[in-house]
Design an enzyme around this catalytic site. Structure first.
Site, PDB file in Angstrom:
ATOM      1  N   ASP A   1       2.800   0.499   1.634  1.00 15.13           N
ATOM      2  CA  ASP A   1       3.728   1.195   1.396  1.00 15.13           C
ATOM      3  C   ASP A   1       5.282   1.909   1.788  1.00 15.13           C
ATOM      4  OD1 ASP A   1       2.436   1.556  -1.248  1.00 15.13           O
ATOM      5  OD2 ASP A   1       0.771   2.367  -0.734  1.00 15.13           O
TER       6      ASP A   1
ATOM      7  N   ASP B   1      -2.836  -4.735  -7.501  1.00 21.08           N
ATOM      8  CA  ASP B   1      -3.124  -4.051  -6.946  1.00 21.08           C
ATOM      9  C   ASP B   1      -4.693  -3.325  -6.823  1.00 21.08           C
ATOM     10  OD1 ASP B   1      -2.810  -1.840  -5.214  1.00 21.08           O
ATOM     11  OD2 ASP B   1      -1.254  -0.824  -6.667  1.00 21.08           O
TER      12      ASP B   1
HETATM   13  C1  DGJ Z   1       0.701   1.509  -4.216  1.00 22.41           C
HETATM   14  C2  DGJ Z   1       1.010   0.304  -4.259  1.00 22.41           C
HETATM   15  O1  DGJ Z   1       1.075  -0.550  -2.701  1.00 22.41           O
HETATM   16  C3  DGJ Z   1       2.336   0.437  -4.719  1.00 22.41           C
HETATM   17  O2  DGJ Z   1       3.185  -0.201  -4.767  1.00 22.41           O
HETATM   18  C4  DGJ Z   1       3.080   0.643  -6.639  1.00 22.41           C
HETATM   19  O3  DGJ Z   1       2.206  -0.414  -6.585  1.00 22.41           O
HETATM   20  C5  DGJ Z   1       1.084   2.237  -6.893  1.00 22.41           C
HETATM   21  N1  DGJ Z   1      -0.009   1.398  -5.990  1.00 22.41           N
HETATM   22  C6  DGJ Z   1       1.242   2.211  -8.384  1.00 22.41           C
HETATM   23  O4  DGJ Z   1       0.336   3.171  -8.584  1.00 22.41           O
END
Ligand code: DGJ
Length: 726
Positions: free
Chosen positions: A546, A476
């Site tokens: 997301d 991430d």
């Molecule tokens: C952002 C990501 O897009 C999510 O899927 C998740 O992993 C969160 N970060 C976790 O902090």
């Protein structure tokens, strides 16, 4: 041979699968663009040049005889430079020891290499035969080598430039783009992909006009704001017809792409690393390598351009071992638990998917350091035993005992103030002297321009991977750089920061991702904020957004597919009401939309009813049937959710023996018109069996007469069809 040089006209011809690219070296030695488009015969296309009144233009330096008729301002460049009569945007702008910034790069020979050389420290497409054209400024002893690779299996050209200082004094690069290229004509539209968190890659089409159209990132990340992609299309070009040129930069830091409509009647496209907040000092003998631009062409409209990119990235960019192999079919705990989990909860999520076909469990954020919310722990890549009693191996062993693989989340480039790493090395966080840092999600970005910081990241992540049976990693990146400064670099070199960040990122990816070939890596960036070809080189799939609401995802996945293949997009079935928008959509719809990519599940499976579990198991069986199409097929975007109540994607196998069609309707309308979909991409002469309709029809019928789509009553409904050659 796909690359040839006609000595009599000094013309280079590059012939790809269905494309020809041509430029020539004019009498002054300038590399002048002639043509890029559909594959054609080799004539000398110079007769097409505009010869309008040019008497007011500056002639080339020292050329009194030409009286302005030979002016760089009216020539179509392969690489343009500043200070010698061309007032259009230049591709290279350099400062020399005398203080002048004038450059004239002229032909100094060429080579045809059998193998495409790699760019040092940066990802690029692989490839074979590659043309290198050497340009040289003999006043400044400054060189530019233009690299061109053409492909016999996809309709793209890959280009880049290597700039070299051969002088005995320093050269300061103020701008060092990857390419310039003139397109014939000035009646074009530009398409770009804008966005933000949870609304990544929204297509926007605008008319080009005299002057400069540009898109960029100043974020040291390719960014969700504007993807490093631009299409230049004819006014009449549609999804299925007309000229479409696509420009996709293989780069993950601050970039710029521009199109300038010139008075000469041409449109010059150029770009590369963003020259905003950029300088790069070249000492004697040093070179600067630019990132690669992939330039697609199709006469079959925007859809054809997309398929050219999909082929190029699948065949020549993404890890060969992974690209066409079935992907992990995972359950991720993020939306089920956020930071609030323990061993028992995770084990229960795993238990609940038994028998569904889900084969991988991914433990998301919150397993390490002191991490009970997003304010602490980043940088401390060792397990939080207070939360996970028995350590990480206990849950890994449990997952493995169920016959599943275990995956783990990292955010390797980040640090929290409240972390052991920050307490030991506060200078590892990017910051500038005497200024407080900007927070974003309570965290700072690590200074990847420093090798000691990169070493720390590599050692800590690789230690976890070495000591535990982790077969999948979600990488991430949740915030952008703010203070563009490194405590490790001299003041006059601070303008190198954003590009050096990219080089640091690629270095740690080489050592972590390529260094662990048995681990499957997925890219992510606070959703899909760093979704670019360079990331795809390391990560065969990237979390798309997301926003996992099926309705919103039709648009996000539509926009993303303009450049990136379906298999590059991670798409999860999540809970309802959806956590981002609060919408309720049927489980079938969520499945059908998520199955148009590398699919997975991200919801609290302990809440599954028996019916839900059965539905998920049968969805996964359905997905397995179409998985090869998602991984390898040709995509046809049929209904556009940005301008209609419908969305439809068809995926057709390369040999046209099978296809899959997913249709979606946003709102149910009473007494509505029949919605008919005309298939695309089938073989007109083949007969196809459609099990859902129990019919056999010719490809020509399906593509010309079409099929009425019978949506069930209700909003947000999907219908899918399969087509099997009889
Ligand atoms: C952002 C990501 O897009 C999510 O899927 C998740 O992993 C969160 N970060 C976790 O902090």
């Amino acid at each position: 041979m796909s690359i040839s040089f006609d000595k009599s006209t000094k013309t280079f011809y590059l012939d790809g699968k269905n494309v020809t690219y041509a430029f020539f070296i004019n009498s002054r030695g300038f590399a002048e663009h002639l043509y890029y488009g559909k594959k054609i015969h080799h004539d000398f296309y110079l007769y097409t040049r505009a010869t309008g009144t040019t008497s007011v233009l500056a002639s080339a330096p020292g050329d009194a005889g030409y009286k302005g008729l030979f002016s760089y301002d009216s020539m179509s460049p392969e690489l343009s430079f500043f200070g010698t009569g061309d007032y259009k945007e230049c591709a290279v702008h350099a400062g020399y020891k005398e203080g002048d910034r004038l450059t004239e790069l002229l032909f100094d020979g060429y080579e045809i290499l059998a193998e495409k050389p790699k760019i040092s420290g940066m990802p690029s497409l692989d490839g074979g035969e590659t043309l290198v054209v050497h340009l040289y400024d003999k006043v400044k002893d400054f060189g530019a080598d233009l690299y061109y690779t053409v492909y016999d299996d996809c309709d793209v050209i890959a280009r880049r430039v290597v700039y070299t200082n051969h002088a005995q004094s320093e050269v300061k690069l103020l701008r060092a783009y990857s390419f310039a290229m003139g397109l014939a004509g000035n009646k074009y539209d530009a398409i770009s992909l804008f966005g933000g968190w949870a609304k990544e890659r929204t297509p926007e089409r605008v008319a080009l006009h005299h002057g400069v159209f540009s898109i960029d990132s100043k974020q040291a990340s390719s960014s969700a704001k504007l993807n490093p992609f631009m299409a230049i299309v004819g006014k009449e070009t549609t999804e299925t017809q007309g000229d479409a040129y696509g420009f996709s930069l293989v780069y993950s830091s601050s970039y710029i792409l521009k199109a300038e409509v010139a008075t000469s009647g041409e449109t010059v496209v150029l770009g590369g690393i963003n020259d905003f907040d950029f300088t790069w000092t070249l000492s004697e003998g040093e070179s600067f390598e630019t990132p690669e631009i992939v330039i697609a062409y199709s006469e079959d409209g925007i859809g054809g351009m997309s398929r050219a990119f999909h082929d190029a990235f699948r065949e020549h960019l993404i890890d060969k071992k992974r690209v066409k192999s079935p992907r992990p079919l995972l359950i991720n705990n993020w939306e089920a638990t956020y930071f609030n989990f323990n061993y028992e909860k995770l084990a229960a999520i795993v238990d609940a998917v038994e028998g569904t076909g889900i084969d991988t469990f991914v433990l998301d954020d919150g397993w390490f350091g002191k991490r009970d919310d997003d304010s602490s722990g980043l940088g401390d890549w060792y397990v939080n035993e207070n939360k996970l009693s028995g350590g990480i191996d206990r849950i890994i062993n449990y997952v493995n005992s169920k016959g599943m693989k275990f995956g783990l989340w990292f955010e390797p480039e980040m640090i929290n103030e409240d972390s052991d790493l920050y307490r030991a090395h506060p200078d590892y966080a990017i910051g500038a002297p005497d200024r407080p840092r900007c927070y974003s999600r309570h965290q700072y970005v690590l200074d990847l321009t420093r090798s000691d910081v990169c070493d720390y990241i590599v050692n800590s992540v690789n230690t976890m991977l070495k000591n535990h049976n982790i077969e999948y990693v979600k990488w991430d990146y949740n915030r952008n750089v703010t203070e563009f400064f490194s405590f490790g670099r001299a003041p006059e070199r601070q303008g190198e920061f954003a590009h050096r960040y990219a080089l640091g990122l690629y270095d740690i990816c080489e050592r972590i991702v390529k260094g662990n070939p048995d681990v499957f890596f997925e890219g992510c960036s606070g959703g899909g904020a760093r979704f670019d070809p360079a990331i795809l080189y390391y990560f065969p799939q990237i979390w798309t957004s997301d926003d996992s609401d099926a309705e919103e995802r039709t648009r996000i996945q539509y926009g993303t597919s303009l450049v990136y293949p379906l298999s590059a997009m991670s798409c999860h079935v999540s809970a309802v009401p959806n956590h981002q928008v609060g919408r309720n959509t049927p489980l079938k719809t969520r499945g059908d939309i998520a199955h148009l990519g590398a699919t997975g599940y991200e919801l609290d499976t302990t809440k599954f009813t028996d019916d839900d579990k059965k539905a998920v198991a049968s969805q996964i069986l359905e997905y397995k049937k179409m998985e090869n199409l998602v991984l390898e097929g040709d995509l046809y975007r049929i209904d556009n959710p940005f301008d209609s109540n419908y969305f439809a994607f068809a995926i057709v196998s390369k040999d046209k023996s099978e296809a899959h069609l997913t249709c979606y309707r946003t709102l149910c309308i009473c007494n509505a018109e029949t919605h008919r979909v005309k298939m695309q991409g089938l073989d007109p002469n083949k007969q196809y069996y459609i099990p859902e309709k129990q019919m056999i029809l010719h490809g020509s019928t399906l593509m010309n007469v079409g099929m009425p789509i019978n949506f069930p009553k209700g909003d947000y409904m999907t219908v899918t069809y399969h087509f099997e050659e009889k």
